[in-house]
Design a protein around this motif. Structure first.
Motif, PDB file in Angstrom:
ATOM      1  N   ASP A   4       0.843  -1.209   0.000  1.00  0.00           N
ATOM      2  CA  ASP A   4       0.000   0.000   0.000  1.00  0.00           C
ATOM      3  C   ASP A   4       0.875   1.254   0.000  1.00  0.00           C
ATOM      4  O   ASP A   4       0.641   2.188  -0.788  1.00  0.00           O
ATOM      5  CB  ASP A   4      -0.905  -0.044   1.226  1.00  0.00           C
ATOM      6  N   GLY A  29       1.127   3.981  -2.950  1.00  0.00           N
ATOM      7  CA  GLY A  29       0.898   5.385  -2.561  1.00  0.00           C
ATOM      8  C   GLY A  29       2.060   6.273  -2.993  1.00  0.00           C
ATOM      9  O   GLY A  29       1.853   7.401  -3.463  1.00  0.00           O
ATOM     10  N   ASN A  48       2.965   2.296   8.760  1.00  0.00           N
ATOM     11  CA  ASN A  48       1.791   1.548   8.272  1.00  0.00           C
ATOM     12  C   ASN A  48       1.925   0.052   8.554  1.00  0.00           C
ATOM     13  O   ASN A  48       0.964  -0.590   8.985  1.00  0.00           O
ATOM     14  CB  ASN A  48       1.613   1.766   6.763  1.00  0.00           C
ATOM     15  N   ALA A  74      -9.472  -2.379   4.157  1.00  0.00           N
ATOM     16  CA  ALA A  74      -9.010  -0.977   4.172  1.00  0.00           C
ATOM     17  C   ALA A  74      -7.777  -0.800   3.278  1.00  0.00           C
ATOM     18  O   ALA A  74      -7.715   0.122   2.446  1.00  0.00           O
ATOM     19  CB  ALA A  74      -8.709  -0.552   5.595  1.00  0.00           C
ATOM     20  N   LEU A  75      -6.824  -1.717   3.434  1.00  0.00           N
ATOM     21  CA  LEU A  75      -5.576  -1.614   2.664  1.00  0.00           C
ATOM     22  C   LEU A  75      -5.820  -1.830   1.178  1.00  0.00           C
ATOM     23  O   LEU A  75      -5.305  -1.088   0.335  1.00  0.00           O
ATOM     24  CB  LEU A  75      -4.543  -2.618   3.185  1.00  0.00           C
ATOM     25  N   ARG A  80      -7.401   1.118  -0.475  1.00  0.00           N
ATOM     26  CA  ARG A  80      -6.410   2.179  -0.736  1.00  0.00           C
ATOM     27  C   ARG A  80      -5.525   1.806  -1.939  1.00  0.00           C
ATOM     28  O   ARG A  80      -5.234   2.642  -2.792  1.00  0.00           O
ATOM     29  CB  ARG A  80      -5.518   2.382   0.498  1.00  0.00           C
ATOM     30  N   ASN A 113      -7.494   2.230  -5.122  1.00  0.00           N
ATOM     31  CA  ASN A 113      -7.720   3.656  -5.353  1.00  0.00           C
ATOM     32  C   ASN A 113      -6.465   4.312  -5.941  1.00  0.00           C
ATOM     33  O   ASN A 113      -6.516   4.977  -6.982  1.00  0.00           O
ATOM     34  CB  ASN A 113      -8.080   4.296  -4.006  1.00  0.00           C
ATOM     35  N   ASN A 114      -5.347   4.070  -5.270  1.00  0.00           N
ATOM     36  CA  ASN A 114      -4.070   4.655  -5.726  1.00  0.00           C
ATOM     37  C   ASN A 114      -3.663   4.103  -7.084  1.00  0.00           C
ATOM     38  O   ASN A 114      -3.182   4.830  -7.954  1.00  0.00           O
ATOM     39  CB  ASN A 114      -2.955   4.376  -4.713  1.00  0.00           C
TER      40      ASN A 114
END
Lengths: 464, 117
Positions: B31, B35, B57, B83-84, B87, B90-91
């Protein structure tokens, strides 16, 4: 050479990406970060290498022969010349050298540091032996079972040593090859038959043809189709409305000789579901039964190398015969008829000869008639190979769910059409040979792939 | 790290029951890396922030899992993974749109919103 585990591969990707970011962003910190990552992987590799060092493995096998299905006790000894923390995986390979089928077992071991005297094997703790200094030894009692007959090579053992984080492992091959001969398992035969007193034709798979000609008169019974006309009791038939035949007790001829057809192209089926395996199981059951009854056995196999065991009694002879059967391969080139006519097959008037074959060759009848003249009794056990071809067919009911599956499905149906003709042809040839044998007055037991072997043995047992 | 530890500590360091913590920490690391790629694309990548975020993290994800297990809260690992992974997707989607925009030579708008593929 180290091999990355799945976690190790993820960390490898970290290294590549952070190096790339360092390059793109011209960041010294990212370069340092990626160096730390690769340093971690290298450390893991060194630890894994370290875990594979100063360790020897040996195996003690308590017997060189075992019957299939029976346990074979073995002991695996792991000797450390320098005790240290090790996370190991042992991959034990066994290969059946008869058909080159390999099997493999896995064992996870955690050897703790020098102060500890226990090891964790597959999640269970086991005591280790301290041998003085930094040496220690772990003995793992093991029980091997081989489901099928053959010549098994135990080993090599592949030792995989992991680093403590499970990122990388190092493989070391340990050549501790031992060979074990696995005898075919003999099926039990009915106790009543062990007396060798013989019996009458009552079983579902009954021998057809004539009864033992040298046997004692037993009784008369109504004539049924397939009975030899020479057995018709004409006087009794004249007194009644229907034809009756004489029945004889089967005489136990004492010694039994099994002739096993190992010609390459007559056997059908694959691997352990084949006419060869059925023939071998039948042979071992018959020979074990005869030895248990205190009689002599002989064995003649027609493989690439003809093996002949002259008739003898006793456990040593049984072991010799079982070893021959354990190592048997269908690799012969000459037909059974050719071998029998070449007078290589031994014969004795004091011996019952049982010929086991899936052959469809009609010339066999002549060879068997020739052999029958030299034997006390002759029994032909004819295995139907067509049934084994059916078992090899693709399953037409299997529903395809991919394009490739649909293509395979239709190919399978085409194959089915082609091979069903072959199966039918083989079945007809088998029937023709069976009828020819009956017509020639040869005792026959016909067996298809579905026939239960114990019933077949019951029928065969009446001759032994 | 392990090479500097006394050998007897290795016995307690890694046990099979620690495997889920290592797995979660690895995913948290992925992640952070995705990111970082996004930040690089947006042009506000900071290596110090990345390195600190990477370790924080990873430790936080493993720590949350440990806390959940200690408090006997079920499926904590699944919640952290959701959650991870959210993300990461999304990224990654952002990076993908950025690459497409670059490939087709479309000019990025001033507010950094990329055209939808």
């Amino acid at each position: 050479m180290g091999i990355l585990t799945s976690q190790g591969r993820i960390i490898g990707i970290w290294f590549l990406v952070t190096s790339l970011i360092g390059f793109v962003h011209a960041s010294a910190i990212m370069y340092i970060f990626s160096v730390v990552i690769i340093g971690g992987l290298l450390t893991a590799w060194v630890l894994a290498l370290w875990g594979a060092k100063d360790i020897t493995i040996s195996r003690e096998v308590h017997a060189s022969t075992v019957t299939s299905g029976d346990p074979l006790p073995t002991k695996l000894s792991i000797h450390e010349s320098k005790a240290r923390w090790r996370m190991l995986e042992l991959h034990d390979n066994h290969t059946n050298l008869i058909n080159n089928e390999a099997s493999h077992r896995q064992l996870t071991l955690l050897l703790e540091d020098t102060r500890s005297t226990t090891a964790t094997i597959g999640g269970k703790r086991q005591q280790m032996t301290q041998l003085g200094g930094k040496k220690r030894e772990l003995l793992i009692p093991d029980m091997l079972r081989f489901p099928y007959r053959g010549l098994y090579r135990l080993g090599p053992i592949e030792l995989q040593s992991y680093d403590p984080f499970g990122l990388i492992y190092v493989v070391r091959k340990i050549e501790i090859n031992k060979e074990v001969i696995v005898y075919p398992r003999a099926l039990s035969m009915p106790d009543a038959l062990l007396t060798g007193a013989g019996g009458r034709q009552e079983s579902a798979i009954r021998p057809s043809g004539r009864a033992g000609e040298s046997a004692e008169f037993h009784s008369i019974r109504p004539y049924t189709e397939g009975d030899d006309l020479r057995r018709v009791h004409w006087k009794a038939s004249a007194h009644s409305d229907k034809m009756v035949v004489k029945e004889y007790e089967y005489r136990n001829a004492g010694a039994v000789q099994v002739i096993l057809d190992l010609q390459g192209n007559v056997h059908a089926g694959s691997s352990y579901n084949s006419t060869l395996e059925k023939a071998i199981t039948l042979s071992s059951s018959i020979l074990t039964h005869v030895i248990a009854a205190g009689n002599q056995i002989g064995l003649f196999t027609t493989g690439e190398k003809i093996i002949q065991l002259p008739q003898e009694s006793g456990q040593r002879q049984l072991h010799r015969a079982l070893e021959t059967l354990a190592l048997a391969k269908a690799d012969g080139t000459a037909t059974l008829a050719q071998t029998l006519l070449s007078n290589e097959a031994p014969s004795s008037r004091r011996c019952t000869t049982i010929v086991i074959t899936p052959s469809l060759d009609v010339n066999l009848i002549g060879a068997l008639l020739n052999l029958r003249g030299k034997s006390a009794q002759l029994l032909l056990v004819l295995l139907d190979p067509s049934q084994y071809l059916i078992n090899e067919q693709p399953d037409p009911a299997a529903r395809p769910n991919t394009l490739k599956g649909i293509s395979n499905y239709f190919e399978g149906l085409d194959l089915l059409k082609t091979d069903s003709k072959k199966v039918e042809a083989q079945r007809n040839e088998h029937k023709r040979l069976l009828n020819a044998a009956i017509a020639a007055g040869i005792e026959v037991v016909s067996l298809d792939s579905e026939a239960p072997l114990n019933k077949a043995l019951q029928a065969i047992g009446r001759f032994t | 790290m392990a090479v500097f530890l006394p050998q007897q500590h290795l016995n307690n360091m890694l046990k099979p029951e620690y495997t889920p913590y290592i797995g979660i920490a690895l995913v948290a690391g992925i992640d952070s890396i995705v990111g970082a790629i996004r930040a690089l694309a947006e042009g506000h990548f900071n290596d110090r922030v990345f390195v600190s975020g990477f370790f924080t993290n990873a430790i936080l994800a493993a720590g949350l899992l440990y806390l959940g297990n200690t408090l006997r809260i079920e499926h904590v690992a699944v919640a952290i993974m959701v959650a991870l992974v959210f993300r990461i997707f999304n990224n990654f989607g952002f990076v993908r749109r950025f690459v497409f925009a670059r490939l087709f030579e479309k000019k990025l708008s001033a507010d950094n919103s990329f055209p939808e593929p």
